[in-house]
Design a protein around this motif. Structure first.
Motif, PDB file in Angstrom:
ATOM      1  N   GLU A  46       1.098  -0.955   0.213  1.00 52.89           N
ATOM      2  CA  GLU A  46      -0.241  -0.201   0.530  1.00 52.89           C
ATOM      3  C   GLU A  46       0.623   1.329  -0.081  1.00 52.89           C
ATOM      4  OE1 GLU A  46      -2.573   0.079   3.056  1.00 52.89           O
ATOM      5  OE2 GLU A  46      -3.944   2.054   2.398  1.00 52.89           O
ATOM      6  N   PRO A  47       1.583   1.857  -1.301  1.00 49.87           N
ATOM      7  CA  PRO A  47       1.954   2.802  -1.129  1.00 49.87           C
ATOM      8  C   PRO A  47       1.685   3.744  -0.878  1.00 49.87           C
ATOM      9  CG  PRO A  47       1.790   2.345  -3.588  1.00 49.87           C
ATOM     10  CD  PRO A  47       0.720   1.306  -2.602  1.00 49.87           C
ATOM     11  N   ARG A  48       0.636   3.642  -0.830  1.00 47.18           N
ATOM     12  CA  ARG A  48      -0.763   5.140  -0.493  1.00 47.18           C
ATOM     13  C   ARG A  48      -1.790   4.748  -0.131  1.00 47.18           C
ATOM     14  NH1 ARG A  48      -0.086   9.212  -5.574  1.00 47.18           N
ATOM     15  NH2 ARG A  48      -1.148  10.988  -3.957  1.00 47.18           N
ATOM     16  N   PRO A  49      -2.612   5.742   0.751  1.00 42.00           N
ATOM     17  CA  PRO A  49      -3.947   4.989   1.240  1.00 42.00           C
ATOM     18  C   PRO A  49      -4.971   4.993  -0.033  1.00 42.00           C
ATOM     19  CG  PRO A  49      -2.677   7.011   2.500  1.00 42.00           C
ATOM     20  CD  PRO A  49      -1.889   7.042   1.023  1.00 42.00           C
ATOM     21  N   GLY A  50      -5.356   4.388  -0.203  1.00 40.74           N
ATOM     22  CA  GLY A  50      -6.783   4.038  -1.004  1.00 40.74           C
ATOM     23  C   GLY A  50      -5.634   3.165  -2.438  1.00 40.74           C
ATOM     24  N   THR A  51      -4.868   2.915  -2.735  1.00 38.48           N
ATOM     25  CA  THR A  51      -4.116   2.290  -3.720  1.00 38.48           C
ATOM     26  C   THR A  51      -3.126   0.595  -3.386  1.00 38.48           C
ATOM     27  OG1 THR A  51      -3.818   4.584  -4.638  1.00 38.48           O
ATOM     28  CG2 THR A  51      -1.529   2.609  -5.154  1.00 38.48           C
ATOM     29  N   PRO A  85      -2.484  -2.421 -10.573  1.00 41.89           N
ATOM     30  CA  PRO A  85      -2.326  -2.045  -8.962  1.00 41.89           C
ATOM     31  C   PRO A  85      -4.011  -1.836  -9.278  1.00 41.89           C
ATOM     32  CG  PRO A  85      -1.504  -1.197 -11.144  1.00 41.89           C
ATOM     33  CD  PRO A  85      -1.763  -2.165 -11.392  1.00 41.89           C
ATOM     34  N   LEU A  86      -4.290  -1.670  -7.446  1.00 44.38           N
ATOM     35  CA  LEU A  86      -5.809  -1.515  -7.336  1.00 44.38           C
ATOM     36  C   LEU A  86      -6.411  -0.028  -7.080  1.00 44.38           C
ATOM     37  CD1 LEU A  86      -6.653  -4.072  -5.815  1.00 44.38           C
ATOM     38  CD2 LEU A  86      -7.854  -4.169  -8.269  1.00 44.38           C
ATOM     39  N   VAL A  87      -6.128   0.774  -7.441  1.00 39.50           N
ATOM     40  CA  VAL A  87      -6.717   1.648  -7.367  1.00 39.50           C
ATOM     41  C   VAL A  87      -8.245   2.051  -6.881  1.00 39.50           C
ATOM     42  CG1 VAL A  87      -6.732   4.628  -7.316  1.00 39.50           C
ATOM     43  CG2 VAL A  87      -5.122   3.306  -8.842  1.00 39.50           C
ATOM     44  N   SER A  88      -8.322   2.199  -5.970  1.00 37.60           N
ATOM     45  CA  SER A  88     -10.054   1.848  -4.957  1.00 37.60           C
ATOM     46  C   SER A  88     -11.171   2.530  -4.856  1.00 37.60           C
ATOM     47  CB  SER A  88      -9.486   0.570  -3.684  1.00 37.60           C
ATOM     48  OG  SER A  88      -9.602   1.746  -2.877  1.00 37.60           O
TER      49      SER A  88
END
Ligand SMILES: [Zn+2]
Ligand SMILES: [Zn+2]
Length: 119
Positions: A36-41, A58-61
């Motif tokens: 999780e490199p950044r919140p939400g990704t 990548p899952l950009v949720s």
């Protein structure tokens, strides 16, 4: 005695085939890592359970709801953990015979349960 059956691991290209197997899900669950490199990704990384090509998905949720925006009514559902079941498909660029034009991967698909811990 010499076996004349070629080993599947021996550089023979796998033919493209849309196929799934419960073993794929299990293999992927054991070998994929979630970052999780950044919140939400989230980035899922691991080898394709069929052709073993390394993948990075990548899952950009947009699914991750902000804590307050989601309707409170939905909270009636018990959610022990934030888990999502992600449908996944091999997206390698390796050579797989019989692959339809414009497709990627070897055709394998499976699901991966991703648990994004509460932050
Ligand atoms: Zn594959
Ligand atoms: Zn492949």
């Amino acid at each position: 005695m010499t076996a004349s059956v070629p080993s599947p691991e021996d550089g023979e290209p796998l033919p493209y085939k849309e196929v799934t197997d419960e073993a794929y899900a299990r293999l992927a669950a054991g070998s994929f890592t979630v970052e999780e490199p950044r919140p939400g990704t989230l980035i899922l990384r691991g080898p394709c359970p069929r052709c073993r090509a390394p993948m990075e998905i990548p899952l950009v949720s947009g699914i991750v709801r902000s804590p307050r925006a989601a309707g409170e009514r939905l909270r009636r559902r018990p959610r022990p953990q934030q888990e999502t079941v992600e449908p996944m498909m091999c997206t390698c660029e390796d050579d797989h015979p019989n692959r339809p034009e414009g497709r990627y991967g070897c055709g394998a698909y499976w699901t991966l349960t991703v648990s994004a811990g509460p932050r």
